[in-house]
Design a protein around this motif. Structure first.
Motif: not given
Lengths: 191, 129
Positions: A1-6, A8-12
């Motif tokens: 989860m931490q990785l996703l928040f780190d 976030i722009a890429s995930v979006l």
């Protein structure tokens, strides 16, 4: 989860791209199905058109009588069209087109009544059998193009038909309507 | 920075692909729509040719040249109206338009509809004296 928040722009960005690609693919598939349906409906309609056109040109061919019966329902659809023509042995033969109400389908809240068109020769089934018509109409026209109920003054026969081709799930059905019409001038109606 | 550019590029490609697909779909709809109108216009034009052939004498055909008519393709109470343009020209035995009078005339009717920029169908019939 931490990785996703780190990241976030890429995930979006990745999610957006993925959604667009999936939506485009689904849309392309639906479009391909609709094209196939339209082609099938048109082919079926034109097949009926060929049949009707060549048949109606032979109204009264080699016989003393021409059109015997033309009956309509409340929706101005031709429920029976019977005419005489010569058969292969040279004898008079009564050919009839009979329109029978079959099922109805509901699409987007609209109820569409379907009809089957049967063809008989001397009372026996012969050819045709189109079962997805929503409209079928044969009208007798005088020489000036006005409608007439009198066979003696009829010179032309106008045919109008709509073939409905439903597709999709029953809960979310779509349909393609194929329109067709022709006006034929049977030589026997001129004498 | 390189990651941002790559992300931007990925979004651009996805967007272009979607636009491309939607454009193709619209063209497909338009073609199917026009095809329906062509079939209806075909019926209307052929009927008008038969009526003119039945009601107009050979000598009277020229008076129809350039005339514009409105005729409908009707299904029950609904109808779609088409604009018909009639052209009558003298043609020789090979069907080539002739500036001088010959023994046959070519009756030509083109159908248009405001929805489409070009004529939907054009039918011709050669009528001999």
């Amino acid at each position: 989860m931490q990785l996703l928040f780190d990241n976030i722009a890429s995930v979006l960005v990745a999610s957006t791209v993925l959604l667009v690609v999936v939506a485009t693919n689904l849309n392309a598939q639906r479009s391909a199905v609709e094209s196939s349906v339209a082609y099938a409906a048109k082919t079926q309609t034109l097949s009926m058109a060929d049949y009707l056109e060549s048949d109606l040109l032979l109204v009264g061919n080699g016989t003393a009588d021409t059109i015997q019966t033309i009956a309509s329902n409340e929706a101005d659809q031709t429920t029976q069209f019977s005419f005489w023509r010569m058969d292969n042995t040279g004898s008079p033969m009564l050919v009839s087109y009979l329109l029978t109400q079959t099922t109805s389908i509901e699409i987007d809240g609209e109820t569409v009544q379907l009809y089957r068109l049967d063809r008989t020769e001397g009372g026996q089934p012969a050819g045709s059998g189109f079962s997805t018509l929503s409209h079928f109409e044969i009208t007798m026209l005088a020489a000036d193009g006005t409608t007439t109920a009198d066979v003696a003054t009829a010179r032309l026969l106008r045919v109008r038909a709509v073939n409905v081709y439903p597709f999709g799930d029953p809960e979310k059905m779509n349909m393609f309507r194929s329109h067709w019409g022709i006006t034929v001038r049977p030589p026997s109606l001129e004498t | 920075m390189p990651q941002t550019l790559l992300a931007f590029l990925a979004m651009m490609i996805a967007a272009l692909s979607a636009i491309n697909q939607y454009t193709a779909q619209l063209q497909s709809y338009e073609a199917a729509y026009r095809s329906e109108f062509e079939l209806m216009a075909n019926a209307v034009v052929l009927e008008e040719i038969e009526i003119i052939d039945l009601t107009t004498s050979y000598g009277g055909l020229e008076s129809l040249n350039g005339s514009e008519l409105k005729r409908s393709f009707e299904i029950g109470a609904d109808g779609i109206e088409f604009d018909l343009t009639v052209t009558v020209t003298f043609v020789d035995e090979f069907g080539t338009p002739s500036a001088t009078a010959t023994t046959q005339k070519e009756l030509s009717i083109a159908a248009t509809h405001p929805r489409f920029a070009t004529p939907l169908v054009t039918h011709t019939r050669v009528i001999a004296q």
